[in-house]
Scaffold this active site. Structure first.
Site, PDB file in Angstrom:
ATOM      1  N   CYS A  45       0.750  -8.625  -9.283  1.00 14.68           N
ATOM      2  CA  CYS A  45       0.461  -8.401 -10.697  1.00 14.68           C
ATOM      3  C   CYS A  45      -0.148  -7.028 -10.908  1.00 14.68           C
ATOM      4  O   CYS A  45      -1.165  -6.686 -10.299  1.00 14.68           O
ATOM      5  CB  CYS A  45      -0.482  -9.487 -11.214  1.00 14.68           C
ATOM      6  SG  CYS A  45      -1.025  -9.227 -12.920  1.00 14.68           S
ATOM      7  N   CYS A 200      -7.403  -1.430   8.741  1.00 11.71           N
ATOM      8  CA  CYS A 200      -6.857  -0.545   9.755  1.00 11.71           C
ATOM      9  C   CYS A 200      -7.354   0.863   9.504  1.00 11.71           C
ATOM     10  O   CYS A 200      -7.370   1.319   8.357  1.00 11.71           O
ATOM     11  CB  CYS A 200      -5.328  -0.575   9.711  1.00 11.71           C
ATOM     12  SG  CYS A 200      -4.517   0.477  10.929  1.00 11.71           S
TER      13      CYS A 200
END
Length: 203
Positions: A45, A200
């Site tokens: 969304c 990460c």
């Protein structure tokens, strides 16, 4: 995904009028601020996704729209019908001296689940797929590298294969005015969070 020949015909006239001004920055949405570069990201969304980026230091402008499909100048209802092939996308202008493209990709991958295919949580449909729409070969290379780095981390956490598509950005179709900066206009509006906790340190 719908076949291109079966996509809705669309229209010649853009949905968003010019000028339209950003509710946070005050800038005209069709104009990229001087010195800025642009990235396009689909992570479910687009209401909450746009807010995520306009709150990011180094971002100079945002807008929501539709990309990755076939129908020219589609409406929201047409996109949601799965008849256009588009994803809900955030256009992000950013100052490369303050945040890198890889830095934006880190935010992108950390704030949704890119392994879900044509959905994000309870939002199901082709318009909610994960995608990075690139403007040049350098962006494509960086996006592929960062995706692969995140894949290793998602795999460690037991997730499946990242389904994020990496494709050329054009054409980008601006969404209707009421969608632009929706969560400024509707502060308590629908804003799902699909972050997985996977992170990460992208190189």
């Amino acid at each position: 995904m719908i076949e291109p020949e079966r996509a809705l015909p669309g229209r010649d006239t853009p949905i968003l009028e010019t000028p339209t001004f950003h509710e946070v920055y005050g800038t005209e949405l069709h104009t990229v601020p001087a010195g800025s570069e642009v990235g396009y990201f689909a992570l479910g969304c687009f209401w909450g996704a746009e807010k995520l980026f306009w709150q990011t230091e180094g971002v100079t402008q945002t807008a929501v729209g539709y990309a990755g499909g076939y129908t020219p100048n589609p409406t929201y209802e047409e996109v949601c019908s799965a008849g256009t092939g588009h994803a809900e996308v955030v256009k992000v202008a950013y100052d490369p001296d303050k945040i890198s493209y890889a830095g934006l990709l880190k935010i992108f991958f950390e704030n949704h689940d890119p392994t879900q295919g044509m959905r994000q949580g309870n939002d199901v449909g082709t318009q909610y797929r994960s995608a990075i729409y690139v403007t040049n070969e350098e962006q494509a290379e960086v996006a592929t590298k960062v995706r692969d780095e995140f894949q290793a981390e998602f795999t460690k956490k037991g997730y499946g294969e990242i389904t994020t598509e990496i494709l050329p950005a054009e054409p980008f179709n601006y969404a209707e005015e009421y969608h632009q900066q929706y969560l400024i206009k509707v502060p308590n509006g629908y804003c799902p969070v699909h972050a997985t906790g996977v992170t990460c340190n992208v190189g």
